[in-house]
Design a protein around this motif. Structure first.
Motif, mmCIF file in Angstrom:
data_model
loop_
_atom_site.group_PDB
_atom_site.id
_atom_site.type_symbol
_atom_site.label_atom_id
_atom_site.label_comp_id
_atom_site.label_asym_id
_atom_site.label_seq_id
_atom_site.Cartn_x
_atom_site.Cartn_y
_atom_site.Cartn_z
ATOM 1 N N TYR A 33 7.505 6.222 37.846
ATOM 2 C CA TYR A 33 6.330 5.461 37.819
ATOM 3 C C TYR A 33 5.287 5.161 37.723
ATOM 4 O O TYR A 33 4.341 4.123 38.437
ATOM 5 C CB TYR A 33 6.964 4.021 36.842
ATOM 6 N N THR A 34 5.868 5.056 40.239
ATOM 7 C CA THR A 34 5.004 4.813 40.504
ATOM 8 C C THR A 34 3.891 5.767 40.787
ATOM 9 O O THR A 34 3.463 7.120 40.593
ATOM 10 C CB THR A 34 5.387 5.154 41.850
ATOM 11 N N VAL A 35 2.243 5.422 40.586
ATOM 12 C CA VAL A 35 1.026 5.527 40.553
ATOM 13 C C VAL A 35 0.443 5.936 42.069
ATOM 14 O O VAL A 35 0.466 4.319 42.979
ATOM 15 C CB VAL A 35 -0.046 4.128 40.263
ATOM 16 N N THR A 36 0.597 7.078 42.248
ATOM 17 C CA THR A 36 0.773 7.690 43.468
ATOM 18 C C THR A 36 -0.584 7.821 43.995
ATOM 19 O O THR A 36 -1.808 8.154 42.956
ATOM 20 C CB THR A 36 1.317 8.588 43.582
ATOM 21 N N ASN A 37 -1.564 8.195 45.295
ATOM 22 C CA ASN A 37 -2.460 9.383 45.325
ATOM 23 C C ASN A 37 -2.699 10.501 44.403
ATOM 24 O O ASN A 37 -4.222 10.767 44.331
ATOM 25 C CB ASN A 37 -2.694 9.223 46.607
ATOM 26 N N LEU A 38 -1.712 11.198 44.456
ATOM 27 C CA LEU A 38 -2.216 12.249 42.961
ATOM 28 C C LEU A 38 -2.240 11.987 42.472
ATOM 29 O O LEU A 38 -2.881 12.486 41.424
ATOM 30 C CB LEU A 38 -0.553 13.470 43.373
ATOM 31 N N VAL A 40 -3.706 9.370 41.391
ATOM 32 C CA VAL A 40 -4.752 9.130 40.775
ATOM 33 C C VAL A 40 -6.130 10.055 41.145
ATOM 34 O O VAL A 40 -7.236 9.794 41.020
ATOM 35 C CB VAL A 40 -5.285 7.475 41.988
ATOM 36 N N TRP A 41 -5.701 11.160 41.768
ATOM 37 C CA TRP A 41 -6.976 12.428 41.835
ATOM 38 C C TRP A 41 -7.015 13.240 40.945
ATOM 39 O O TRP A 41 -7.892 12.982 40.257
ATOM 40 C CB TRP A 41 -6.790 12.430 43.250
ATOM 41 N N MET A 42 -5.983 12.781 39.872
ATOM 42 C CA MET A 42 -5.987 13.411 38.713
ATOM 43 C C MET A 42 -6.365 13.111 37.890
ATOM 44 O O MET A 42 -7.182 13.304 37.082
ATOM 45 C CB MET A 42 -4.618 13.931 38.821
ATOM 46 N N GLY A 43 -6.411 11.708 38.013
ATOM 47 C CA GLY A 43 -7.093 11.168 36.902
ATOM 48 C C GLY A 43 -8.387 10.790 37.145
ATOM 49 O O GLY A 43 -9.828 10.723 36.181
ATOM 50 N N ILE A 44 -8.877 11.355 38.567
ATOM 51 C CA ILE A 44 -10.470 11.172 38.747
ATOM 52 C C ILE A 44 -11.449 12.592 38.367
ATOM 53 O O ILE A 44 -12.534 13.183 37.752
ATOM 54 C CB ILE A 44 -10.386 10.663 40.416
ATOM 55 N N ILE A 45 -10.718 13.685 38.510
ATOM 56 C CA ILE A 45 -10.578 14.898 37.700
ATOM 57 C C ILE A 45 -10.600 14.950 36.751
ATOM 58 O O ILE A 45 -11.918 15.535 35.632
ATOM 59 C CB ILE A 45 -9.216 15.872 38.267
ATOM 60 N N LEU A 46 -10.065 14.281 35.926
ATOM 61 C CA LEU A 46 -9.990 14.217 34.549
ATOM 62 C C LEU A 46 -10.821 13.614 33.756
ATOM 63 O O LEU A 46 -11.782 13.907 32.947
ATOM 64 C CB LEU A 46 -8.921 13.211 33.703
ATOM 65 N N LEU A 47 -11.808 12.275 34.692
ATOM 66 C CA LEU A 47 -12.732 11.939 34.273
ATOM 67 C C LEU A 47 -14.030 12.242 34.394
ATOM 68 O O LEU A 47 -14.762 12.239 34.281
ATOM 69 C CB LEU A 47 -12.777 10.634 35.342
ATOM 70 N N ALA A 48 -13.536 13.447 35.742
ATOM 71 C CA ALA A 48 -14.855 14.157 36.102
ATOM 72 C C ALA A 48 -15.640 15.323 35.155
ATOM 73 O O ALA A 48 -16.902 15.981 34.665
ATOM 74 C CB ALA A 48 -15.257 15.334 37.247
ATOM 75 N N ILE A 49 -14.891 15.687 34.453
ATOM 76 C CA ILE A 49 -14.325 17.196 33.561
ATOM 77 C C ILE A 49 -14.897 15.880 32.431
ATOM 78 O O ILE A 49 -15.901 16.906 31.575
ATOM 79 C CB ILE A 49 -12.635 17.200 33.034
ATOM 80 N N PHE A 50 -14.771 15.080 32.191
ATOM 81 C CA PHE A 50 -15.504 14.327 30.326
ATOM 82 C C PHE A 50 -16.436 14.225 30.756
ATOM 83 O O PHE A 50 -17.864 13.929 30.148
ATOM 84 C CB PHE A 50 -14.226 13.390 29.905
ATOM 85 N N ALA A 51 -16.967 13.694 32.224
ATOM 86 C CA ALA A 51 -18.578 13.166 32.554
ATOM 87 C C ALA A 51 -19.408 14.753 32.276
ATOM 88 O O ALA A 51 -20.285 14.356 31.620
ATOM 89 C CB ALA A 51 -18.634 12.950 33.675
ATOM 90 N N TYR A 117 -8.000 13.685 47.991
ATOM 91 C CA TYR A 117 -6.689 14.524 47.889
ATOM 92 C C TYR A 117 -6.636 15.563 47.094
ATOM 93 O O TYR A 117 -7.132 15.823 45.741
ATOM 94 C CB TYR A 117 -5.582 13.379 47.632
ATOM 95 N N SER A 118 -6.118 16.312 47.538
ATOM 96 C CA SER A 118 -5.659 17.777 46.751
ATOM 97 C C SER A 118 -4.418 17.867 45.618
ATOM 98 O O SER A 118 -3.907 18.786 46.214
ATOM 99 C CB SER A 118 -6.410 18.950 47.644
ATOM 100 N N PRO A 119 -4.633 17.629 44.853
ATOM 101 C CA PRO A 119 -4.112 17.775 43.654
ATOM 102 C C PRO A 119 -2.989 19.407 43.612
ATOM 103 O O PRO A 119 -2.116 20.016 43.685
ATOM 104 C CB PRO A 119 -4.292 17.443 42.278
ATOM 105 N N THR A 120 -4.161 20.708 43.953
ATOM 106 C CA THR A 120 -3.393 21.947 44.115
ATOM 107 C C THR A 120 -3.511 22.447 45.412
ATOM 108 O O THR A 120 -2.844 23.797 45.235
ATOM 109 C CB THR A 120 -4.479 22.803 44.001
ATOM 110 N N SER A 121 -3.597 21.674 46.016
ATOM 111 C CA SER A 121 -2.656 21.685 47.651
ATOM 112 C C SER A 121 -0.863 21.631 47.484
ATOM 113 O O SER A 121 -0.260 21.827 47.673
ATOM 114 C CB SER A 121 -2.845 21.039 49.243
ATOM 115 N N MET A 122 -0.684 20.626 46.203
ATOM 116 C CA MET A 122 0.872 20.802 46.389
ATOM 117 C C MET A 122 1.558 21.785 44.910
ATOM 118 O O MET A 122 1.226 21.900 43.738
ATOM 119 C CB MET A 122 1.150 19.308 45.168
ATOM 120 N N ILE A 123 2.660 22.284 45.814
ATOM 121 C CA ILE A 123 3.194 23.485 45.499
ATOM 122 C C ILE A 123 3.649 22.547 43.147
ATOM 123 O O ILE A 123 3.964 23.848 42.467
ATOM 124 C CB ILE A 123 4.708 24.227 45.645
ATOM 125 N N ALA A 124 3.913 21.927 43.373
ATOM 126 C CA ALA A 124 5.020 21.213 42.356
ATOM 127 C C ALA A 124 3.872 21.153 41.295
ATOM 128 O O ALA A 124 4.008 21.330 39.802
ATOM 129 C CB ALA A 124 5.015 19.766 42.749
#
Length: 250
Positions: A33-38, A40-51, A117-124
């Protein structure tokens, strides 16, 4: 108790520290449930796409604005790709492929912002995308074609003695698809950012700082190309896999 010697002077930097997932606010352990840097940046990505795709085109102007033009160019580019690779039958799956492309594209380019932060650098993250495509096209292949989907692995044009061997190779290569699909994206993005961090570390040394700064500019320019190319490669491979699911006999 052994006493570690103190490190005096020298250049110390850790290029892989930038990929550590940590709490975005405060310190402590990372839980589900922790809000991480990952996140946060995935949320920013979604906001940018929405914009870009919602707010930027809300006017639906005949003469499009710059933001609307970007959205229309991306839409037309991916639609043409899906139609060309998969045929008319694959156009109905365009929204899914468009979503993949846009998410990866925005994630890659926003990650080039300093201190991002780069979400696509995470293999997960890339594994979820890659295995998601693999499961989706496999299920679709059996739903659309039934048992005849297995003809994808049987090369009827090959000599009879070689067909079982080729079938084994085809099955192995098919199940390797999601691994290569996800590792290719994460590996390229991670490598580029790590190299940038290495050059940035050398830029602190007065003697080599001009060369290091030139290296940063060159690698950054390369990363701008890689960000778009990797989104394109992931998407066109998805289209190829979708074509195999829709038309296993070709």
């Amino acid at each position: 108790m052994a006493i570690e010697p103190e490190t005096k002077g020298g250049l110390v930097f850790h290029p892989l520290d930038q990929f550590i997932v940590k709490p975005a606010f405060g310190d402590g352990a990372v839980n589900w449930y922790t809000v991480t840097n990952l996140t946060v940046w995935m949320g920013i990505i979604l906001l940018a796409i929405f914009a870009v795709f919602v707010l930027g085109s809300r006017g639906r102007a005949i003469v499009p604005t710059r933001v609307q033009s970007i959205g229309e160019l991306i839409y037309g580019f991916i639609y043409k790709m899906v139609e060309d690779v998969t045929g008319k039958d694959g156009v109905k799956y365009f929204p899914y492929i468009m979503t993949l492309f846009v998410f990866i594209l925005f994630a890659n380019y926003l990650a080039l912002i300093p201190m991002s932060y780069s979400p696509t650098s995470m293999i997960a993250v890339t594994a979820v995308l890659g295995f998601g495509v693999f499961i989706a096209v496999t299920v679709l292949g059996f739903v659309k074609n039934g048992p005849s989907f297995l003809s994808l692995f049987w090369m009827s044009d090959a000599p009879a003695i070689l067909r079982p061997i080729i079938a084994i190779i085809e099955v192995i290569s098919y199940f390797v698809r999601p691994v290569s699909h996800s590792i290719r994206l994460a590996g390229n993005i991670m490598a580029g950012h790590a190299v940038l961090k290495v050059f940035a570390g050398f830029a602190a040394l007065t003697l080599v700082s001009p060369v290091a700064i030139f290296g940063i500019v060159a690698i950054y320019g390369l990363e701008v190309l890689v960000a778009g190319i990797q989104a394109y490669v992931f998407t066109i491979l998805t289209c190829v896999y979708l074509k195999d699911a829709l038309h296993p006999h070709h």
